[in-house]
Design a protein around this motif. Structure first.
Motif, PDB file in Angstrom:
ATOM      1  N   SER A 113       3.117  -0.779  -7.630  1.00 57.19           N
ATOM      2  CA  SER A 113       2.066   0.229  -7.713  1.00 57.19           C
ATOM      3  C   SER A 113       1.749   0.524  -9.180  1.00 57.19           C
ATOM      4  CB  SER A 113       2.431   1.494  -6.945  1.00 57.19           C
ATOM      5  OG  SER A 113       3.311   2.280  -7.675  1.00 57.19           O
ATOM      6  N   LEU A 135      -5.535  -0.109  -5.552  1.00 60.75           N
ATOM      7  CA  LEU A 135      -4.829   0.691  -4.554  1.00 60.75           C
ATOM      8  C   LEU A 135      -5.719   1.767  -3.943  1.00 60.75           C
ATOM      9  CD1 LEU A 135      -1.443   1.068  -6.384  1.00 60.75           C
ATOM     10  CD2 LEU A 135      -2.102  -0.591  -4.658  1.00 60.75           C
ATOM     11  N   GLY A 136      -6.886   1.997  -4.531  1.00 61.60           N
ATOM     12  CA  GLY A 136      -7.709   3.096  -4.040  1.00 61.60           C
ATOM     13  C   GLY A 136      -9.053   2.660  -3.506  1.00 61.60           C
ATOM     14  N   TYR A 218       3.711   1.616   3.072  1.00 69.09           N
ATOM     15  CA  TYR A 218       3.800   3.075   2.979  1.00 69.09           C
ATOM     16  C   TYR A 218       4.099   3.515   1.551  1.00 69.09           C
ATOM     17  CZ  TYR A 218       4.634   7.850   4.492  1.00 69.09           C
ATOM     18  OH  TYR A 218       4.548   9.198   4.662  1.00 69.09           O
ATOM     19  N   ALA A 219       5.001   2.802   0.895  1.00 74.29           N
ATOM     20  CA  ALA A 219       5.355   3.186  -0.472  1.00 74.29           C
ATOM     21  C   ALA A 219       4.235   2.851  -1.453  1.00 74.29           C
ATOM     22  CB  ALA A 219       6.646   2.492  -0.903  1.00 74.29           C
ATOM     23  N   LEU A 220       3.423   1.867  -1.118  1.00 73.54           N
ATOM     24  CA  LEU A 220       2.361   1.450  -2.037  1.00 73.54           C
ATOM     25  C   LEU A 220       1.131   2.347  -1.909  1.00 73.54           C
ATOM     26  CD1 LEU A 220       2.005  -0.972  -4.045  1.00 73.54           C
ATOM     27  CD2 LEU A 220       0.631  -2.036  -2.270  1.00 73.54           C
ATOM     28  N   THR A 221       0.696   2.629  -0.694  1.00 79.17           N
ATOM     29  CA  THR A 221      -0.585   3.326  -0.494  1.00 79.17           C
ATOM     30  C   THR A 221      -0.486   4.530   0.428  1.00 79.17           C
ATOM     31  OG1 THR A 221      -1.161   2.057   1.460  1.00 79.17           O
ATOM     32  CG2 THR A 221      -1.813   1.126  -0.651  1.00 79.17           C
ATOM     33  N   GLY A 222       0.607   4.663   1.155  1.00 75.49           N
ATOM     34  CA  GLY A 222       0.709   5.756   2.123  1.00 75.49           C
ATOM     35  C   GLY A 222      -0.265   5.595   3.283  1.00 75.49           C
ATOM     36  N   GLY A 223      -0.850   4.398   3.430  1.00 75.21           N
ATOM     37  CA  GLY A 223      -1.807   4.177   4.513  1.00 75.21           C
ATOM     38  C   GLY A 223      -3.250   4.320   4.053  1.00 75.21           C
ATOM     39  N   GLY A 224      -3.448   4.809   2.830  1.00 75.31           N
ATOM     40  CA  GLY A 224      -4.788   5.073   2.327  1.00 75.31           C
ATOM     41  C   GLY A 224      -5.385   3.860   1.635  1.00 75.31           C
ATOM     42  N   PRO A 225      -6.582   3.923   1.122  1.00 74.71           N
ATOM     43  CA  PRO A 225      -7.510   5.052   1.255  1.00 74.71           C
ATOM     44  C   PRO A 225      -8.105   5.124   2.661  1.00 74.71           C
ATOM     45  CG  PRO A 225      -8.565   3.239   0.086  1.00 74.71           C
ATOM     46  CD  PRO A 225      -7.139   2.842   0.306  1.00 74.71           C
TER      47      PRO A 225
END
Lengths: 280, 404
Positions: A113, A135-136, A218-225
């Motif tokens: 990340s 990542l976003g 999960y650790a990289l994006t938390g499921g987002g954006p």
């Protein structure tokens, strides 16, 4: 019969019981905060079929599996062939290749990340279109997660394939060489067909693992954006643990299990019988 | 998931009729000595109480999961617990924590605790927990780059533009846009600044002009390049590091970033100002309340409950607040503690904490925040228009809250 009884009991205790309990829970409306726990039959399952978020997470997961596992097999094969050749420092290289596999997934994801960080990460600076936030930005984040998974698990695939390569008698390729076959011909007609069982094993392991992927994403994006990297396991986790909706969360978990089972069945049907036949 | 429950210290020899209570909390970091000294004082003053502490993982989600399973399992293996602000109504509604109105009446709390802190431990007019230490969303600005702290969103934009014109390498305004709880805090702060409310008569109104303005404002910073593209995946640390390296003009963050920015080696040491978040009208803005509260397990039997109340009283006293501030940089919840700390940097936070607001205080929060996170994320990363995202969020939230 009596001799296998302990093993069967153990399996029933640690595998069968939790699965059945989860299936049973998926037939309930069970929300901890409201002390609701009542049998509702297939209501959760009916909601699941109409749940756009579930289908989106299934699509995300399948895409992740298809792309990540293909890349892992391809790169794993390359590495395995490379490591199979004899050269100085091979032992050292074999050990070095295993490093990503040895790093805990969450640590690896955090590391990546920072590498992907849009402002001062290494990767956006090297890649074209470097004002993209990997990542976003929707469409990119899932691919970032695939990169992490490929980096992390290719060594595992390479290791399985390397073991497969070493089981192929070297006389075969030497004989082919004498008959005038080039290296590509040897790879296509001898190595790959004989490697098929090992490739199948690697594909099954990685495929089933990737279907349940949680920590790397999960650790990289938390499921987002906006849930664009939400896999089935992340959706199940959020529903179970964050929302405390145990009934519906279990439904998603069981659905994930069913998808994995279907995939496993397909694999075994398509790949394994052939492989077994060749071995005989 | 395995929860690490290591006893912090071996229990000292106790009289045989001692009441044993167990206190679970997250690690405080830093030197354990000041915290242990506080606990030892309590042990000395209450020889009939045998106090045992247990550590939880330093991850709010994992701790929540631990409490969910252990409290629903009706476990009485701990008596005093530490709860995040947004968990209090949830735990109260579920009957997992003991009502504390008789021990800590609302009137008593109102005498010294900050209003936002009280609202976070109050549900249906009753006390369910006692504030331990607080957090609040703040605006950080570079005193060397801007004339003064901006009061309106327009001013923040103008200042950012001017500073970036002088130095195009600057990143402008940093905030937290990753799909996680921090994003909900960022959006609510902006929404309050436009006159929006968290809850009205128990109704969570999202599909409102104020909320749309808030999301448009945040999105505009990204679109106009006044916030870097990375904000849509940034959490606290992804904002703090570039700010501390001197690469940004403004930052929204929690108070911890101030201590870090003033440390030796920080490139912005002595050049950082703290202020209220901006609003539309120019009045001082409202930061989201964060922080931790102490509550009592509903399964704790009466004799242990009395001891647990004593412990909470000791840990949330004004003196304990001051000690916690000095030793761990935790922001007190009591006005009297700020008076005692008036010569320190804590004093400058009190006005912001006075205006802090809690996120919607509802037992549904755990279910709702998941919806808010994904829809707010869709709006600020340009996947859906703010209006569309808010309509979708409203529909889902209504379904959850109407389901009961």
């Amino acid at each position: 019969m009596l001799l296998v009884a302990p093993a069967v009991l153990l399996l029933a205790g640690v595998a069968l019981y939790p699965i059945l309990a989860t299936v049973w829970l998926s037939l309930h409306r069970s929300i901890l905060v409201f002390h609701e726990h009542r049998f509702i039959g297939l209501e959760n399952w009916a909601s699941l079929l109409g749940d756009a978020r579930f289908w989106a997470s299934l699509r995300t997961t399948l895409y992740f599996v298809a792309v990540a596992v293909s890349l892992e097999l391809l790169l794993g094969l390359l590495f395995a062939l490379l490591l199979h050749a004899s050269f100085r420092g091979r032992g050292l290289l074999r050990a070095a290749v295993l490093v990503p596999w040895a790093i805990p997934t969450v640590v690896a994801a955090r590391l990546w990340s920072w590498l992907f960080n849009a402002d001062h990460g290494l990767l956006p600076a090297l890649l074209p279109g470097h004002d993209v936030n990997w990542l976003g930005a929707p469409g990119y984040a899932l691919h970032a997660a695939i990169v992490v998974d490929v980096w992390k698990t290719t060594p595992f695939v390479a290791l399985i394939l390397l073991a497969g390569l070493q089981a192929i008698p070297p006389e075969l390729s030497r004989a082919a060489q004498l008959d005038g076959a080039g290296p590509l011909r040897i790879l296509g007609s001898i190595t790959l067909p004989l490697l098929r069982p090992a490739i199948a094993v690697a594909a099954v392991f990685r495929g089933l693992d990737a279907m349940r992927v949680f920590d790397a994403v999960y650790a990289l994006t938390g499921g987002g954006p906006a849930n664009t990297t939400e896999t089935l396991s992340i959706y199940a986790y959020k529903t179970l643990m964050r929302s405390g909706d145990f009934g519906y969360g279990s439904t998603i978990a069981v659905a994930t299990f069913l998808c994995v089972a279907v995939l496993a069945g397909l694999y075994l049907k398509l790949v394994m019988p052939n492989a077994g036949g060749q071995e005989a | 998931m395995i929860v690490c429950l290591g006893c912090a210290r071996p229990p000292a020899p106790q009289p045989t009729d001692a009441v044993r209570i167990v206190f679970v909390h997250q690690p405080l970091w830093g030197e354990p000595a000041p915290f242990n000294a506080l606990l030892d004082t309590f042990r000395r003053e209450h020889p009939h109480i045998e106090l045992v502490t247990q550590l939880l993982p330093n991850d709010s989600d994992v701790s929540h999961q631990y409490f969910l399973t252990s409290l629903e399992g009706q476990g009485a293996d701990f008596d005093v617990l530490v709860a995040d602000v947004v968990w209090v109504p949830e735990f109260a509604r579920a009957g997992w924590i003991s009502e504390l109105s008789a021990d800590f009446p609302q009137t008593e709390l109102a005498e010294d605790f900050l209003p936002a802190a009280i609202s976070a431990v109050t549900w249906e007019g009753k006390t369910w927990a006692v504030p331990w230490y607080l957090d609040v969303g703040l605006l950080y600005y570079r005193t060397d780059l801007v004339p003064h702290a901006p009061r309106t969103w327009g001013e923040l934009e103008t200042f950012t533009r001017a500073a970036m014109k002088k130095d195009p390498a600057l990143q402008g305004f940093l905030w937290q846009g990753r799909q996680y709880e921090g994003l909900v805090c960022n959006v609510y702060e902006t929404l309050w600044g436009f006159g929006g409310k968290s809850l009205e008569n128990g109704h969570l109104a999202l599909d409102t002009p104020e909320a749309a303005k808030a999301l448009h404002t945040l999105r505009r910073f990204v679109e106009r390049g006044l916030s870097p593209p990375s904000v849509t995946s940034a959490a606290e640390e992804e904002s703090r590091r570039p700010f501390q390296d001197g690469r940004a003009v403004f930052m929204r963050n929690w108070p911890y970033a101030f201590g870090e920015a003033q440390k030796e080696g920080s490139l912005v040491r002595g050049k950082v100002g703290l202020s209220f978040l901006p609003t539309a009208s120019g009045e001082p803005g409202f930061g989201t309340l964060g922080g931790w509260q102490l509550a009592i397990n509903a399964r704790t039997p009466p004799e242990r409950r009395a001891a647990a109340v004593e412990l909470i009283r000791a840990l949330t006293s004004s003196e304990a607040n001051v000690k916690f501030a000095r030793a761990y940089g935790r922001n007190p919840a009591r006005r009297s503690a700020y008076a005692a700390l008036k010569d320190t940097s804590f004093a400058q936070l009190e006005p912001m904490l006075e205006r802090a607001r809690p996120r919607p205080v509802t037992p549904y929060y755990g279910m709702i925040s998941d919806i808010l996170q994904s829809e707010f994320s869709a709006a600020i990363s340009g996947i859906r228009s703010p209006e569309e995202a808010l309509q979708q969020a409203q529909r889902q939230v209504d379904r959850v809250m109407g389901a009961q």
